[in-house]
Design a protein around this motif. Structure first.
Motif, short mmCIF file in Angstrom:
data_model
loop_
_atom_site.label_atom_id
_atom_site.label_comp_id
_atom_site.label_asym_id
_atom_site.label_seq_id
_atom_site.Cartn_x
_atom_site.Cartn_y
_atom_site.Cartn_z
N LEU A 143 -6.52 -3.06 -1.14
CA LEU A 143 -5.33 -2.96 -0.30
C LEU A 143 -4.76 -4.35 -0.04
O LEU A 143 -5.49 -5.26 0.39
CB LEU A 143 -5.69 -2.29 1.03
N VAL A 144 -3.47 -4.54 -0.35
CA VAL A 144 -2.74 -5.77 0.00
C VAL A 144 -1.54 -5.35 0.83
O VAL A 144 -0.72 -4.55 0.39
CB VAL A 144 -2.29 -6.55 -1.24
N VAL A 145 -1.44 -5.91 2.04
CA VAL A 145 -0.43 -5.49 3.01
C VAL A 145 0.39 -6.70 3.42
O VAL A 145 -0.16 -7.77 3.73
CB VAL A 145 -1.08 -4.85 4.26
N ALA A 146 1.71 -6.56 3.44
CA ALA A 146 2.60 -7.54 4.05
C ALA A 146 3.02 -6.98 5.40
O ALA A 146 3.54 -5.87 5.47
CB ALA A 146 3.82 -7.78 3.16
N THR A 147 2.78 -7.75 6.47
CA THR A 147 3.02 -7.17 7.79
C THR A 147 3.31 -8.22 8.84
O THR A 147 2.89 -9.38 8.73
CB THR A 147 1.79 -6.33 8.23
N HIS A 148 4.05 -7.79 9.88
CA HIS A 148 4.22 -8.56 11.11
C HIS A 148 3.34 -8.02 12.22
O HIS A 148 3.30 -8.59 13.31
CB HIS A 148 5.68 -8.49 11.59
N ASP A 149 2.68 -6.91 11.96
CA ASP A 149 1.96 -6.18 13.00
C ASP A 149 0.56 -6.77 13.18
O ASP A 149 -0.29 -6.64 12.29
CB ASP A 149 1.87 -4.71 12.59
N PRO A 150 0.29 -7.43 14.32
CA PRO A 150 -1.05 -8.02 14.51
C PRO A 150 -2.14 -6.96 14.57
O PRO A 150 -3.29 -7.22 14.17
CB PRO A 150 -0.92 -8.77 15.83
#
Length: 582
Positions: free
Chosen positions: A557-564
């Protein structure tokens, strides 16, 4: 691979999308018109030439029919009422009429085939390119061009070029015939005829501008319609239905005004051209009449016109102007076609991000899952974007975090082979990611984009990727993604067809359906772009749990996120700051 070629930009996020440039400035119009001829007309020019020759032959048979009528009528006037003469004249007229009808039918079939081939070719190129390498135009603009505007090339191809060929031959032949019998009638036609193309050209300039404005308005209205449909739920919740309806009414009025402007120009030009044609025919009729009455003794090469010659000239005079009328009418078709081709050329010239591979189905790339990127620099139009070094193995998870614009979504696109590197290297399954391996690599991927695109398929077919699967298997995947309740409340369950943007489900529900699809596709690597963006805490937690369960099934899994909160659930993080951005 699932939904990697997205409709909004080149990659996983609109961050990479570019705007379509304006059309060429007036100074480049001549070169642009030559390019249009090469693009639209040159491929079907042999067909157009063949149809044009048949149409010219059809037009040249009218003087034979006119001569037969004049021969019969002049005979009746002289007292030669023999049935044989009338039958011969009628036979010649009918035979030529049948031949003309056959020639016109064959020419029409050729023209329609040429137009259909051209439209099919341009539509295939447009859709194929936009599906693999989208530019800045939205799906509504592309759909309007493919469905509404490209058919406007049909009358341009079927009418304009044949009209040009007929105008270059038939009026000259008729003019020569008129001069053979009467230099005065020849002069009348010679003066009146060229006025039609002159005024046609003058009016045509205004017609092109009006058609271009109409085409722009059609595209804008389609884009607004897609925006409102995608936000329909929000519009209803905010009580903005009246405002949305008012916007539609305003835009519809603008389109009506621009359409009426095109029609006004068309009717004005038709009136002007018909006026000159009517004056020319009237002058021929007056001259013939006064000559036959003996009031005019000049204008012919001999001792005046005979009844046969006068009737013959009266019959060919209107047909002298007919090709010019046809050309004037087809000029407006050409104006609309030119506007469409200008839009095609502008969309062709839009900056695009290259796509590795062909974007087609392929055998999955062999070998154990591994992803490595070193020294990567992605080049977007007008922008070089350094990417982080990273390594991901089977069953591992990685979060890319950082402010907007630093390249998180671009990094995911590069890992999927949607954005090529200009520097550095990406290795997947022990091989370099390049044009030869990209399609096979994407066969092992699943993508959860920010904006989900649903094709026009039942959800069961979309979730299974078209493979034969039992309902129990699909239900298990939905349970893992916490999306079973989403299906249960839909009116037709798994047979439901959602709208393109997921009308009928929320953003969080659409992303959970994407996760269920990734489970059913048995993806080795999942790329998730802001999967919890714009979601409430409860829905975001459901999406996060679904992703973790997917990883528990063995997927990386590779995720781009702003969600801490989401980033905290991931095994490792890479903070992207953009400080070294080129």
């Amino acid at each position: 691979m699932q939904d990697v070629a997205l409709p909004d930009g080149a990659g996983l996020d609109p961050e990479t999308a570019q705007a379509v440039p304006d059309a060429a400035p007036p100074g480049d119009r001549r070169a642009a018109r030559a390019a249009m001829q090469d693009r639209i007309i040159a491929p079907v020019k042999p067909l157009l030439r063949r149809a044009g020759l048949l149409s010219i032959l059809s037009g040249l048979l009218w003087p034979v029919q006119a001569a037969a009528i004049a021969w019969a009528v002049s005979g009746w006037a002289s007292g030669a009422l023999a049935l044989e003469r009338s039958l011969w004249a009628a036979g010649i007229f009918l035979l030529c009429g049948l031949i003309r009808a056959g020639l016109d039918r064959v020419a029409g079939g050729i023209l329609y085939r040429a137009a259909d081939e051209t439209i099919a070719r341009e539509r295939e190129l447009l859709i194929g390119r936009e599906a693999r390498r989208p530019g800045g135009a939205g799906s509504a603009a592309v759909a309007a061009l493919a469905v509404q505007k490209l058919p406007l090339l049909h009358p341009w191809i079927t009418r304009y070029h044949v009209a040009m060929l007929r105008t270059s031959v038939i009026p000259l032949v008729y003019l020569a015939v008129a001069f053979w019998f009467s230099w005065a009638i020849g002069v009348v036609l010679l003066v009146a005829g060229p006025l039609i193309p002159v005024f046609m050209a003058l009016v045509g300039m205004a017609a092109e501008d009006a058609s271009r404005r109409q085409m722009d308005e059609i595209g804008d209205m389609n884009s607004m319609l897609m925006d409102r449909l995608s936000a329909l739920l929000d519009i209803r919740l905010l009580g903005a239905r009246a405002r949305a309806a008012e916007d539609f009414e305003t835009r519809a009025d603008r389109l009506r005004e621009k359409t009426m402007a095109v029609l006004r120009i068309a009717f004005l030009s038709s009136t002007v051209l018909e006026l000159f044609a009517a004056i020319g025919v009237a002058m021929v009729a007056v001259f013939v009449g006064f000559t036959l009455l003996g009031e005019v003794g000049w204008g012919s090469w001999g001792n005046g016109l005979t009844l046969y010659e006068g009737i013959f000239l009266l019959l060919i005079a209107p047909e002298f102007f007919q090709p010019l009328r046809d050309l004037a009418a087809a000029w407006h078709d050409r104006a609309s076609g030119v506007s469409v081709v200008e839009e095609l050329e502008a969309m062709d010239a839009a900056p695009r991000v290259a796509l590795l591979g062909e974007g087609a189905q392929a055998t999955p790339l062999p070998g154990p899952l591994s992803v490595s990127m070193r020294g990567g620099v992605a080049f977007l139009p007008g922008r070089a974007l350094p990417l982080p070094d990273l390594d991901v193995g089977a069953g591992q998870s990685l979060a890319l975090v950082g402010p907007s614009g630093v390249g998180k979504s671009t990094a995911l696109s590069a890992l999927a082979g949607l954005v090529p590197l200009v520097e550095g290297r990406i290795e997947v399954c022990g091989q370099e990611l390049n044009a030869g391996t990209a399609d096979g690599w994407r066969a092992r991927l699943a993508v959860v984009p920010q904006r989900v695109h649903f094709p026009d398929l039942p959800l069961s077919d979309w979730l299974s990727g078209g493979r034969a699967m039992g309902e129990s298997t699909i239900t298990e995947a939905l349970d893992l993604a916490e999306a079973r309740a989403v299906i249960d409340r839909l009116p037709e369950g798994l047979q439901t067809r959602l709208g393109e943007s997921g009308g009928g489900v929320s953003g969080g529900e659409a992303r959970r359906l994407m996760i269920a699809r990734a489970v059913l596709q048995d993806a080795d690597l999942v790329l998730a772009d802001e999967p919890t963006a714009d979601l409430d805490a409860l829905t975001a937690d459901r999406v996060t749990r679904a992703l973790r369960r997917l990883q528990g099934q063995g997927a990386a899994l590779v995720v781009a996120t702003h969600d801490p909160a989401l980033a905290g659930e991931i095994d490792a993080q890479i903070v992207m700051t953009g400080e070294n951005e080129a």
